[in-house]
Design a protein around this motif. Structure first.
Motif, PDB file in Angstrom:
ATOM      1  N   ARG A 126      -2.056  65.117 -29.170  1.00  0.00           N
ATOM      2  CA  ARG A 126      -1.933  65.285 -27.719  1.00  0.00           C
ATOM      3  C   ARG A 126      -0.673  64.610 -27.188  1.00  0.00           C
ATOM      4  O   ARG A 126      -0.056  65.081 -26.237  1.00  0.00           O
ATOM      5  CB  ARG A 126      -3.164  64.705 -27.031  1.00  0.00           C
ATOM      6  N   ALA A 127      -0.294  63.493 -27.791  1.00  0.00           N
ATOM      7  CA  ALA A 127       0.877  62.740 -27.326  1.00  0.00           C
ATOM      8  C   ALA A 127       2.178  63.240 -27.933  1.00  0.00           C
ATOM      9  O   ALA A 127       3.261  62.858 -27.494  1.00  0.00           O
ATOM     10  CB  ALA A 127       0.702  61.260 -27.642  1.00  0.00           C
ATOM     11  N   GLY A 128       2.075  64.087 -28.974  1.00  0.00           N
ATOM     12  CA  GLY A 128       3.284  64.584 -29.619  1.00  0.00           C
ATOM     13  C   GLY A 128       3.962  63.555 -30.501  1.00  0.00           C
ATOM     14  O   GLY A 128       5.183  63.581 -30.677  1.00  0.00           O
ATOM     15  N   VAL A 129       3.160  62.620 -31.057  1.00  0.00           N
ATOM     16  CA  VAL A 129       3.709  61.611 -31.965  1.00  0.00           C
ATOM     17  C   VAL A 129       2.917  61.666 -33.269  1.00  0.00           C
ATOM     18  O   VAL A 129       1.970  62.436 -33.402  1.00  0.00           O
ATOM     19  CB  VAL A 129       3.631  60.191 -31.349  1.00  0.00           C
ATOM     20  N   THR A 130       3.289  60.837 -34.213  1.00  0.00           N
ATOM     21  CA  THR A 130       2.580  60.807 -35.488  1.00  0.00           C
ATOM     22  C   THR A 130       1.464  59.772 -35.440  1.00  0.00           C
ATOM     23  O   THR A 130       1.484  58.837 -34.617  1.00  0.00           O
ATOM     24  CB  THR A 130       3.531  60.462 -36.644  1.00  0.00           C
ATOM     25  N   VAL A 131       0.495  59.910 -36.333  1.00  0.00           N
ATOM     26  CA  VAL A 131      -0.579  58.928 -36.460  1.00  0.00           C
ATOM     27  C   VAL A 131       0.007  57.567 -36.820  1.00  0.00           C
ATOM     28  O   VAL A 131      -0.448  56.521 -36.333  1.00  0.00           O
ATOM     29  CB  VAL A 131      -1.597  59.388 -37.525  1.00  0.00           C
ATOM     30  N   ARG A 132       1.029  57.591 -37.636  1.00  0.00           N
ATOM     31  CA  ARG A 132       1.685  56.332 -38.025  1.00  0.00           C
ATOM     32  C   ARG A 132       2.235  55.605 -36.803  1.00  0.00           C
ATOM     33  O   ARG A 132       2.150  54.371 -36.705  1.00  0.00           O
ATOM     34  CB  ARG A 132       2.804  56.642 -39.020  1.00  0.00           C
ATOM     35  N   THR A 133       2.798  56.364 -35.848  1.00  0.00           N
ATOM     36  CA  THR A 133       3.332  55.755 -34.621  1.00  0.00           C
ATOM     37  C   THR A 133       2.215  55.116 -33.811  1.00  0.00           C
ATOM     38  O   THR A 133       2.363  53.998 -33.297  1.00  0.00           O
ATOM     39  CB  THR A 133       4.057  56.821 -33.774  1.00  0.00           C
ATOM     40  N   VAL A 134       1.083  55.824 -33.678  1.00  0.00           N
ATOM     41  CA  VAL A 134      -0.065  55.281 -32.939  1.00  0.00           C
ATOM     42  C   VAL A 134      -0.511  53.961 -33.560  1.00  0.00           C
ATOM     43  O   VAL A 134      -0.721  52.959 -32.862  1.00  0.00           O
ATOM     44  CB  VAL A 134      -1.240  56.281 -32.927  1.00  0.00           C
ATOM     45  N   ARG A 135      -0.631  53.944 -34.873  1.00  0.00           N
ATOM     46  CA  ARG A 135      -1.098  52.734 -35.559  1.00  0.00           C
ATOM     47  C   ARG A 135      -0.067  51.602 -35.459  1.00  0.00           C
ATOM     48  O   ARG A 135      -0.433  50.426 -35.380  1.00  0.00           O
ATOM     49  CB  ARG A 135      -1.430  53.066 -37.006  1.00  0.00           C
ATOM     50  N   PHE A 136       1.205  51.973 -35.451  1.00  0.00           N
ATOM     51  CA  PHE A 136       2.252  50.962 -35.314  1.00  0.00           C
ATOM     52  C   PHE A 136       2.155  50.295 -33.941  1.00  0.00           C
ATOM     53  O   PHE A 136       2.184  49.058 -33.842  1.00  0.00           O
ATOM     54  CB  PHE A 136       3.628  51.600 -35.506  1.00  0.00           C
ATOM     55  N   TYR A 137       2.025  51.111 -32.870  1.00  0.00           N
ATOM     56  CA  TYR A 137       1.906  50.543 -31.525  1.00  0.00           C
ATOM     57  C   TYR A 137       0.646  49.682 -31.409  1.00  0.00           C
ATOM     58  O   TYR A 137       0.659  48.632 -30.757  1.00  0.00           O
ATOM     59  CB  TYR A 137       1.855  51.653 -30.478  1.00  0.00           C
ATOM     60  N   SER A 138      -0.446  50.114 -32.046  1.00  0.00           N
ATOM     61  CA  SER A 138      -1.688  49.334 -32.012  1.00  0.00           C
ATOM     62  C   SER A 138      -1.500  47.997 -32.711  1.00  0.00           C
ATOM     63  O   SER A 138      -1.979  46.951 -32.230  1.00  0.00           O
ATOM     64  CB  SER A 138      -2.820  50.123 -32.673  1.00  0.00           C
TER      65      SER A 138
END
Length: 259
Positions: free
Chosen positions: A18-30
């Protein structure tokens, strides 16, 4: 950040899509503390809310502005903890209002993937009316209207043929626009509201520009004018947004009082 209005339902894969990013990016920000942890459901699967999606869009926008992760962390810490997805989307819109255009061209399939739902022609027209998306130049107006002649689509501004059903979309505003699809307003009302906003915002811009010209004087350099504009623009946008929100709430209170 609250999730009182809507249960967290997005998996990490769905949030990233939905955000147009990778799962890796989500986990990095988390891992950096920029995104709150998900709600852990059955089978230890994490679920994310619309607030996570809006915050992720804001983080991406701040990065496009050139902010470091440390600066983004400080910026997010200054925001109220109970901001809703709509509040975060509005904040992102203010941030983006003086940034370079972040819109991108995506095919309909990708647009629907990011929206998290199928989009019919009526949905697309409403999103266009709200200025959330626009059909790319040369794209067809319906899902399969490339024409029986088999002729290629007209070229876009770059000289390349535009694919059928290609849309220019602002990724961070898409989530807000999709939520507005379910608001019971007629298409004509949306167009009329957009016309009112454009008319008055342009009038305000003209008057503010006149004030700026008067403030800098005729003999100031172009660089000085640009510098003043760069400093003033975010402040002006925030002031306009705050004034509009307060005025709209006051009008609604009066209307409800009378009815």
């Amino acid at each position: 950040m609250t999730t009182d209005t809507e249960e967290p339902t997005l998996t990490v894969d769905e949030l990233a899509a939905r955000a147009g990013v990778t799962v890796r990016t989500v986990r990095f920000y988390s891992s950096k503390g920029l995104l709150p942890p998900p709600v852990i459901g059955p089978r230890r699967v994490g679920h994310y809310s619309q607030e996570h999606l809006a915050r992720l869009a804001l983080i991406e926008e701040l990065q496009r502005q050139g902010m470091t992760l440390a600066a983004i962390e400080r910026h997010l810490q200054q925001l109220p903890a109970d901001l809703s997805a709509q509040d975060l989307a509005l904040h992102r819109a203010v941030v983006a209002s003086w940034a370079p255009d972040a819109a991108e061209d995506v095919p309909r399939e990708e647009l629907e993937r990011r929206a998290g739902r199928p989009l019919g022609e009526e949905d697309l027209e409403r999103l266009v009316a709200m200025n959330i998306i626009e059909r790319a130049e040369g794209a067809s107006g319906t899902a399969h209207s490339s024409g029986s002649s088999g002729s290629p689509a007209a070229p876009d501004s770059s000289g390349s043929p535009a694919a059928p059903d290609t849309f220019r979309v602002d990724p961070a505003l898409l989530a807000l626009g999709v939520q507005l699809l379910d608001v019971p307003l007629a298409h004509e009302s949306i167009l009329a509201a957009r016309g009112v906003l454009l008319e008055h915002s342009r009038a305000a811009a003209r008057e503010l520009s006149a004030l700026l010209r008067e403030a800098v004087g005729e003999h100031e350099s172009v660089a000085a004018v640009k510098s003043l504009s760069a400093h003033m623009q975010p402040l002006v946008v925030q002031a306009l947004l705050t004034t509009f929100q307060r005025s709209l709430k006051a009008e609604l209170r009066e209307w409800l009082k009378e009815s």
